[in-house]
Design an enzyme around this catalytic site. Structure first.
Site, mmCIF file in Angstrom:
data_model
loop_
_atom_site.group_PDB
_atom_site.id
_atom_site.type_symbol
_atom_site.label_atom_id
_atom_site.label_comp_id
_atom_site.label_asym_id
_atom_site.label_seq_id
_atom_site.Cartn_x
_atom_site.Cartn_y
_atom_site.Cartn_z
ATOM 1 N N HIS A 64 22.803 -33.047 -19.710
ATOM 2 C CA HIS A 64 23.181 -33.902 -19.073
ATOM 3 C C HIS A 64 22.096 -34.635 -18.472
ATOM 4 O O HIS A 64 21.961 -33.631 -17.359
ATOM 5 C CB HIS A 64 24.374 -34.467 -19.087
ATOM 6 C CG HIS A 64 25.495 -34.419 -20.428
ATOM 7 N ND1 HIS A 64 26.565 -34.311 -19.880
ATOM 8 C CD2 HIS A 64 24.867 -33.139 -20.897
ATOM 9 C CE1 HIS A 64 27.184 -34.015 -21.309
ATOM 10 N NE2 HIS A 64 26.230 -33.354 -22.260
ATOM 11 N N GLU A 80 23.434 -36.495 -16.040
ATOM 12 C CA GLU A 80 23.374 -36.540 -14.501
ATOM 13 C C GLU A 80 23.499 -35.368 -13.913
ATOM 14 O O GLU A 80 22.379 -34.995 -12.441
ATOM 15 C CB GLU A 80 25.189 -36.955 -14.092
ATOM 16 C CG GLU A 80 25.067 -37.761 -14.537
ATOM 17 C CD GLU A 80 25.045 -38.577 -16.311
ATOM 18 O OE1 GLU A 80 26.151 -39.231 -16.910
ATOM 19 O OE2 GLU A 80 25.119 -37.005 -17.279
ATOM 20 N N CYS A 125 30.382 -37.399 -18.092
ATOM 21 C CA CYS A 125 31.375 -36.502 -18.232
ATOM 22 C C CYS A 125 32.138 -36.002 -17.327
ATOM 23 O O CYS A 125 32.269 -35.792 -16.002
ATOM 24 C CB CYS A 125 30.778 -35.249 -19.788
ATOM 25 S SG CYS A 125 29.599 -34.345 -18.677
ATOM 26 N N CYS A 164 29.572 -33.604 -14.835
ATOM 27 C CA CYS A 164 28.616 -34.066 -14.534
ATOM 28 C C CYS A 164 29.542 -34.658 -13.773
ATOM 29 O O CYS A 164 29.007 -34.502 -12.429
ATOM 30 C CB CYS A 164 28.111 -35.318 -15.200
ATOM 31 S SG CYS A 164 26.729 -33.912 -16.659
#
Length: 138
Positions: free
Chosen positions: A65, A67, A93, A96
């Site tokens: 992801h 992040e 999410c 993260c």
């Protein structure tokens, strides 16, 4: 947020392109976008076929992801993310969010909601300031 938006365009993902930027002391210390690990083929989704010959795209489990990519790039640098602000085009999410908390980020500014709001709930519980970015028409 405009830098996070631009960064998201670097993603090879077809379903959703996400960008993230970490800012500290008015300086960008990290950027990231969702994608495959370094040196992997830039194919973020698999086609899942049904009996009619149609398919849907499913994100590959190896995809990082935005992040997480951003946090890991800062971790490899001489910078510290403690007390920094993370801008992201899509709310984080839960996984993260846990990394964001552990990295010492003090505020998360996000543009769009993620399919689950568990990450936002976690960050709120941790006392991290959350701001939904609203674009201003000029």
């Amino acid at each position: 947020m405009s830098i996070a938006n631009l960064t998201s365009k670097l993603s090879y993902a077809k379903r959703l392109q996400v960008g993230a930027v970490i800012v500290k002391g008015n300086q960008i210390i990290g950027t990231g976008y969702n994608g495959m690990p370094t040196c992997w083929e830039n194919n973020c989704e698999d086609k899942i076929w049904d009996k009619t010959g149609d398919y849907e795209l499913k994100t590959r489990p190896e995809v990082l992801h935005a992040e997480m990519n951003c946090l890991m790039k800062v971790a490899q640098s001489t910078e510290s993310s403690k007390d920094a602000i993370l801008f992201t085009t899509t709310a984080p999410c839960l996984d993260c969010a846990k990394a964001i908390f552990q990295a010492g980020i003090k505020e998360v500014i996000y543009k769009d909601l993620y399919r689950s709001e568990d990450g936002l709930y976690f960050l709120e519980k941790c006392g991290i300031k959350l701001t939904k970015f609203e674009e201003v028409d000029k």
